[in-house]
Design a protein around this motif. Structure first.
Motif, PDB file in Angstrom:
ATOM      1  N   LEU A 133      17.823  65.239   8.897  1.00 21.49           N
ATOM      2  CA  LEU A 133      19.134  65.289   8.260  1.00 21.49           C
ATOM      3  C   LEU A 133      19.094  64.610   6.898  1.00 21.49           C
ATOM      4  CD1 LEU A 133      22.128  65.998   8.435  1.00 21.49           C
ATOM      5  CD2 LEU A 133      22.512  63.819   9.598  1.00 21.49           C
ATOM      6  N   ALA A 134      18.397  63.465   6.821  1.00 20.82           N
ATOM      7  CA  ALA A 134      18.298  62.768   5.535  1.00 20.82           C
ATOM      8  C   ALA A 134      17.553  63.619   4.514  1.00 20.82           C
ATOM      9  CB  ALA A 134      17.598  61.425   5.720  1.00 20.82           C
ATOM     10  N   VAL A 135      16.446  64.274   4.970  1.00 11.97           N
ATOM     11  CA  VAL A 135      15.703  65.152   4.053  1.00 11.97           C
ATOM     12  C   VAL A 135      16.574  66.314   3.603  1.00 11.97           C
ATOM     13  CG1 VAL A 135      13.757  66.745   3.909  1.00 11.97           C
ATOM     14  CG2 VAL A 135      13.444  64.505   4.967  1.00 11.97           C
ATOM     15  N   SER A 136      17.341  66.881   4.537  1.00 17.37           N
ATOM     16  CA  SER A 136      18.216  67.995   4.186  1.00 17.37           C
ATOM     17  C   SER A 136      19.271  67.559   3.178  1.00 17.37           C
ATOM     18  CB  SER A 136      18.880  68.547   5.445  1.00 17.37           C
ATOM     19  OG  SER A 136      19.784  69.583   5.118  1.00 17.37           O
ATOM     20  N   GLU A 137      19.852  66.366   3.395  1.00 19.54           N
ATOM     21  CA  GLU A 137      20.864  65.891   2.453  1.00 19.54           C
ATOM     22  C   GLU A 137      20.261  65.630   1.084  1.00 19.54           C
ATOM     23  OE1 GLU A 137      22.570  62.492   4.283  1.00 19.54           O
ATOM     24  OE2 GLU A 137      23.806  63.650   5.688  1.00 19.54           O
ATOM     25  N   GLU A 138      19.062  65.045   1.060  1.00 18.39           N
ATOM     26  CA  GLU A 138      18.409  64.804  -0.232  1.00 18.39           C
ATOM     27  C   GLU A 138      18.078  66.117  -0.931  1.00 18.39           C
ATOM     28  OE1 GLU A 138      17.905  62.161  -1.987  1.00 18.39           O
ATOM     29  OE2 GLU A 138      18.878  60.857  -0.530  1.00 18.39           O
ATOM     30  N   ARG A 139      17.662  67.117  -0.152  1.00 23.32           N
ATOM     31  CA  ARG A 139      17.381  68.420  -0.755  1.00 23.32           C
ATOM     32  C   ARG A 139      18.648  69.037  -1.348  1.00 23.32           C
ATOM     33  NH1 ARG A 139      13.380  71.123   3.845  1.00 23.32           N
ATOM     34  NH2 ARG A 139      11.499  69.953   3.259  1.00 23.32           N
ATOM     35  N   ASN A 140      19.767  68.887  -0.632  1.00 29.90           N
ATOM     36  CA  ASN A 140      21.020  69.418  -1.160  1.00 29.90           C
ATOM     37  C   ASN A 140      21.412  68.709  -2.451  1.00 29.90           C
ATOM     38  OD1 ASN A 140      21.299  71.226   0.951  1.00 29.90           O
ATOM     39  ND2 ASN A 140      22.471  69.802   2.213  1.00 29.90           N
ATOM     40  N   LEU A 141      21.256  67.360  -2.429  1.00 28.83           N
ATOM     41  CA  LEU A 141      21.576  66.623  -3.650  1.00 28.83           C
ATOM     42  C   LEU A 141      20.640  67.000  -4.787  1.00 28.83           C
ATOM     43  CD1 LEU A 141      22.300  63.096  -2.116  1.00 28.83           C
ATOM     44  CD2 LEU A 141      23.958  64.745  -2.993  1.00 28.83           C
ATOM     45  N   LEU A 142      19.359  67.172  -4.464  1.00 23.49           N
ATOM     46  CA  LEU A 142      18.404  67.570  -5.494  1.00 23.49           C
ATOM     47  C   LEU A 142      18.739  68.954  -6.032  1.00 23.49           C
ATOM     48  CD1 LEU A 142      15.810  67.163  -7.104  1.00 23.49           C
ATOM     49  CD2 LEU A 142      14.531  68.020  -5.128  1.00 23.49           C
ATOM     50  N   ALA A 143      19.120  69.856  -5.123  1.00 24.82           N
ATOM     51  CA  ALA A 143      19.494  71.198  -5.570  1.00 24.82           C
ATOM     52  C   ALA A 143      20.704  71.151  -6.488  1.00 24.82           C
ATOM     53  CB  ALA A 143      19.778  72.080  -4.357  1.00 24.82           C
ATOM     54  N   GLN A 144      21.680  70.290  -6.132  1.00 27.29           N
ATOM     55  CA  GLN A 144      22.852  70.181  -6.985  1.00 27.29           C
ATOM     56  C   GLN A 144      22.496  69.600  -8.354  1.00 27.29           C
ATOM     57  OE1 GLN A 144      25.730  67.935  -4.789  1.00 27.29           O
ATOM     58  NE2 GLN A 144      26.040  69.518  -3.238  1.00 27.29           N
ATOM     59  N   GLU A 145      21.611  68.578  -8.333  1.00 21.29           N
ATOM     60  CA  GLU A 145      21.210  67.993  -9.610  1.00 21.29           C
ATOM     61  C   GLU A 145      20.424  69.000 -10.450  1.00 21.29           C
ATOM     62  OE1 GLU A 145      19.315  64.259  -9.318  1.00 21.29           O
ATOM     63  OE2 GLU A 145      20.908  63.321  -8.132  1.00 21.29           O
ATOM     64  N   LEU A 146      19.548  69.768  -9.789  1.00 21.46           N
ATOM     65  CA  LEU A 146      18.814  70.800 -10.534  1.00 21.46           C
ATOM     66  C   LEU A 146      19.776  71.838 -11.107  1.00 21.46           C
ATOM     67  CD1 LEU A 146      15.738  71.346  -8.202  1.00 21.46           C
ATOM     68  CD2 LEU A 146      15.738  70.309 -10.475  1.00 21.46           C
ATOM     69  N   HIS A 147      20.772  72.203 -10.304  1.00 19.67           N
ATOM     70  CA  HIS A 147      21.746  73.182 -10.787  1.00 19.67           C
ATOM     71  C   HIS A 147      22.528  72.639 -11.968  1.00 19.67           C
ATOM     72  CE1 HIS A 147      25.685  75.221 -10.862  1.00 19.67           C
ATOM     73  NE2 HIS A 147      24.979  76.302 -10.545  1.00 19.67           N
ATOM     74  N   ASP A 148      22.854  71.348 -11.918  1.00 19.53           N
ATOM     75  CA  ASP A 148      23.654  70.763 -12.989  1.00 19.53           C
ATOM     76  C   ASP A 148      22.852  70.531 -14.257  1.00 19.53           C
ATOM     77  OD1 ASP A 148      26.077  69.602 -13.984  1.00 19.53           O
ATOM     78  OD2 ASP A 148      25.155  67.633 -13.769  1.00 19.53           O
ATOM     79  N   SER A 149      21.548  70.320 -14.127  1.00 22.06           N
ATOM     80  CA  SER A 149      20.758  69.979 -15.308  1.00 22.06           C
ATOM     81  C   SER A 149      19.790  71.105 -15.671  1.00 22.06           C
ATOM     82  CB  SER A 149      19.986  68.677 -15.062  1.00 22.06           C
ATOM     83  OG  SER A 149      19.179  68.818 -13.895  1.00 22.06           O
ATOM     84  N   ILE A 150      18.763  71.299 -14.848  1.00 26.33           N
ATOM     85  CA  ILE A 150      17.700  72.240 -15.184  1.00 26.33           C
ATOM     86  C   ILE A 150      18.232  73.674 -15.230  1.00 26.33           C
ATOM     87  CG2 ILE A 150      15.400  73.016 -14.602  1.00 26.33           C
ATOM     88  CD1 ILE A 150      15.601  70.073 -15.333  1.00 26.33           C
ATOM     89  N   ALA A 151      19.025  74.064 -14.236  1.00 24.11           N
ATOM     90  CA  ALA A 151      19.507  75.446 -14.198  1.00 24.11           C
ATOM     91  C   ALA A 151      20.357  75.776 -15.419  1.00 24.11           C
ATOM     92  CB  ALA A 151      20.305  75.675 -12.911  1.00 24.11           C
ATOM     93  N   GLN A 152      21.247  74.852 -15.784  1.00 28.49           N
ATOM     94  CA  GLN A 152      22.070  75.107 -16.962  1.00 28.49           C
ATOM     95  C   GLN A 152      21.226  75.145 -18.230  1.00 28.49           C
ATOM     96  OE1 GLN A 152      25.319  72.381 -17.154  1.00 28.49           O
ATOM     97  NE2 GLN A 152      26.174  72.986 -15.164  1.00 28.49           N
ATOM     98  N   SER A 199      13.781  61.471  14.629  1.00 31.86           N
ATOM     99  CA  SER A 199      13.294  62.675  13.962  1.00 31.86           C
ATOM    100  C   SER A 199      14.452  63.500  13.397  1.00 31.86           C
ATOM    101  CB  SER A 199      12.474  63.517  14.948  1.00 31.86           C
ATOM    102  OG  SER A 199      12.034  64.709  14.353  1.00 31.86           O
ATOM    103  N   ARG A 200      15.524  63.643  14.210  1.00 34.71           N
ATOM    104  CA  ARG A 200      16.685  64.402  13.712  1.00 34.71           C
ATOM    105  C   ARG A 200      17.328  63.695  12.530  1.00 34.71           C
ATOM    106  NH1 ARG A 200      18.296  64.440  19.356  1.00 34.71           N
ATOM    107  NH2 ARG A 200      17.381  66.244  20.423  1.00 34.71           N
ATOM    108  N   GLU A 201      17.381  62.371  12.592  1.00 38.55           N
ATOM    109  CA  GLU A 201      17.974  61.626  11.488  1.00 38.55           C
ATOM    110  C   GLU A 201      17.158  61.807  10.211  1.00 38.55           C
ATOM    111  OE1 GLU A 201      19.358  57.033  10.438  1.00 38.55           O
ATOM    112  OE2 GLU A 201      18.368  57.513  12.335  1.00 38.55           O
ATOM    113  N   ARG A 202      15.836  61.801  10.363  1.00 38.37           N
ATOM    114  CA  ARG A 202      14.998  62.018   9.177  1.00 38.37           C
ATOM    115  C   ARG A 202      15.183  63.423   8.624  1.00 38.37           C
ATOM    116  NH1 ARG A 202       9.329  59.269  11.326  1.00 38.37           N
ATOM    117  NH2 ARG A 202      10.001  57.081  11.149  1.00 38.37           N
TER     118      ARG A 202
END
Length: 493
Positions: free
Chosen positions: A285-304, A280-283
């Protein structure tokens, strides 16, 4: 004179004959006596042999024959203190031991049979519980299956599993079977040190209590009508996770073999609970990492893009207010272009995070992604696959696909390319390369990987699976994103 001499000679001869006759008679008597002694000695020797050797041997032979006929009551008389006496005593001890063994044979067979049946039940219970703990499911399903398996095997009237809150150290009633509603309400939450369960959680030791208790404390178990309760702590590596309780309405002692079996089962349960928690913790953590990556991608593309659209909207408003129609139309066209680009980015991200390739679908997924890219952008694509190697794991496939998708997204946004080639070379080290014939990337942006969040995300994904990523670019001659993924690192891990 001569006649006298002859007479004396005759007398001498007569004396000699008489003496000889007497000696002969005496010698005959002696011979007869010696013959009698020889016959008597022989008879005595034969008698002694019969008495001291033959009779003991015959007694032993008779005893052996009776033993062969399963007459274990046979005994040999001990008539001497010599070797035959020792042999007779040994035979009697052996016969007595065999008689005792034969008399208790059925009882011992029954005991061994009961022991084997108990061991078989224990092994069946251990195997069944271990198998159920390996089945997928959450912690509640795991614990409920454990209670339902152990309860009838031990012959208890009720059972429960309590979990310890690591933050507050309170003991919560998690799952139960056979408990009364009033008892459940009263025992739903306990503090460490409270009641028997709290004492077991505090000390980490197995407790077995038979009521009425000597300390006369008002235990809820006794009030609910239970005569015996067993409490076993659930712990892994000295970390207490909870308690397993068994309740009996009749007095029941905890036998050593039962305690060992239950402690083994509870240990397996603790390991299974910890594994579920780790998964459960691993999942998470994986969801949190994917959310961070998604946030970064949104910041790099959609936000700009939204920031650009906001600026263009302000410029459009000023143009409208000043009456500059041509300028307003040009800015409106730029806004529509920005909206279209944002729409493409969103659609790309949706496709990006829906990728879930199977073990044998990696290359087909890459091929499908290239076909969609070519259909959306009009840029010609080509896929090259070569070599032989072990298949990638699901996590490796997913991260590689995300990197390829990000590289294609950069080609669409920045490269102005007419052709994209994706090359996959299998082997001990996988080589995945995305090449385009576009305008290239400014070398200053590649010095530290900065300036573009997408490049940072690609490197983070590569690092997550133990791969290395290089970006080679020449202005006006295209860009190559090269990923090297060694498979031997899985064995080292």
């Amino acid at each position: 004179m001569l006649d006298g001499f002859v007479g004396r000679i005759d007398a001498l001869v007569a004396d000699i004959e008489q003496a000889s006759s007497h000696n002969t008679a005496l010698l005959g008597s002696l011979q007869l006596g010696l013959l009698g002694l020889a016959i008597g000695g022989t008879v005595a020797l034969v008698y002694l042999i019969i008495l001291l050797v033959v009779r003991p041997v015959l007694s032993l032979q008779e005893g052996v024959q009776r033993m062969e006929q399963e007459d274990f009551s046979a005994r040999v008389p001990v008539e001497s203190e010599d070797e035959f006496g020792d042999l007779a005593r040994g035979f009697n001890r052996m016969a007595a031991h065999l008689q005792d063994l034969y008399a208790t044979l059925e009882q011992r067979v029954e005991e061994k049979t009961r022991h084997l049946e108990a061991r078989n039940r224990e092994l069946a219970l251990l195997y069944g519980v271990s198998s159920s703990l390996e089945e997928p499911g959450n912690i509640e399903t795991l614990c409920r299956g454990f209670v339902q398996a152990v309860l009838p095997a031990i012959g208890a009237d009720a059972a429960s599993i309590r979990m310890i809150d690591p933050q507050t150290q309170q003991i919560h009633l998690f799952v139960h079977e056979g408990l009364q509603p009033g008892f459940i309400t009263k025992e739903r939450c306990l503090a460490q040190g409270e009641c028997l369960c709290g004492a077991s959680a505090w000390t980490g030791q197995t407790l077995a209590q038979t009521f009425p208790a000597k300390d006369k404390f008002p235990y809820a178990c006794e009030a609910a009508g239970y005569r015996s309760v067993w409490i076993l702590p659930i712990a892994v590596q000295k970390q207490r996770l909870g308690l397993f309780n068994l309740y009996f309405r009749e007095a029941r002692e905890l036998m050593p073999q039962e305690q060992r079996l239950l402690e083994t089962l509870v240990q397996h349960l603790g390991i299974a609970i910890e594994n579920r928690q780790l998964v459960s913790r691993e999942r998470e953590l994986a969801v949190s990492e994917e959310r961070n990556l998604l946030a970064q991608e949104l910041h790099d593309s959609i936000a700009q893009s939204l920031a650009f659209l906001n600026l263009q909207a302000q410029m459009l408003r000023r143009s409208i207010e000043s009456g500059e129609q041509e300028q307003a139309l040009a800015e409106l066209a730029q806004i529509r272009e920005g909206i279209q680009e944002s729409y493409d980015d969103v659609r790309e991200l949706l496709v990006h995070f829906r990728l879930r390739p199977g073990a044998s679908e990696f290359e087909e997924t890459v091929r499908s992604a290239l076909e969609k890219f070519e259909g959306q952008t009009g840029i010609h694509t080509h896929l090259q696959i070569s070599g032989v190697g072990m298949p990638l794991t699901t996590e490796q496939q997913l991260q590689v696909l995300h990197i390829v998708q990000e590289a294609l997204s950069n080609v669409r946004k920045h490269a102005s390319a007419t052709k994209v080639t994706v090359e996959i070379q299998r082997g001990e080290t996988y080589r995945i390369e995305v090449r385009d014939d576009g305008c290239g990337i400014d070398p200053r942006r590649l010095e530290d990987g900065g300036g573009h969040v997408g490049l940072k995300i690609m490197r983070e994904r590569a690092h997550r699976i133990g791969a290395t990523m290089d970006i080679l670019s020449t202005p006006h001659k295209g860009t190559s994103v090269r990923l090297l993924l060694p498979l031997l690192q899985r064995e080292a891990a």
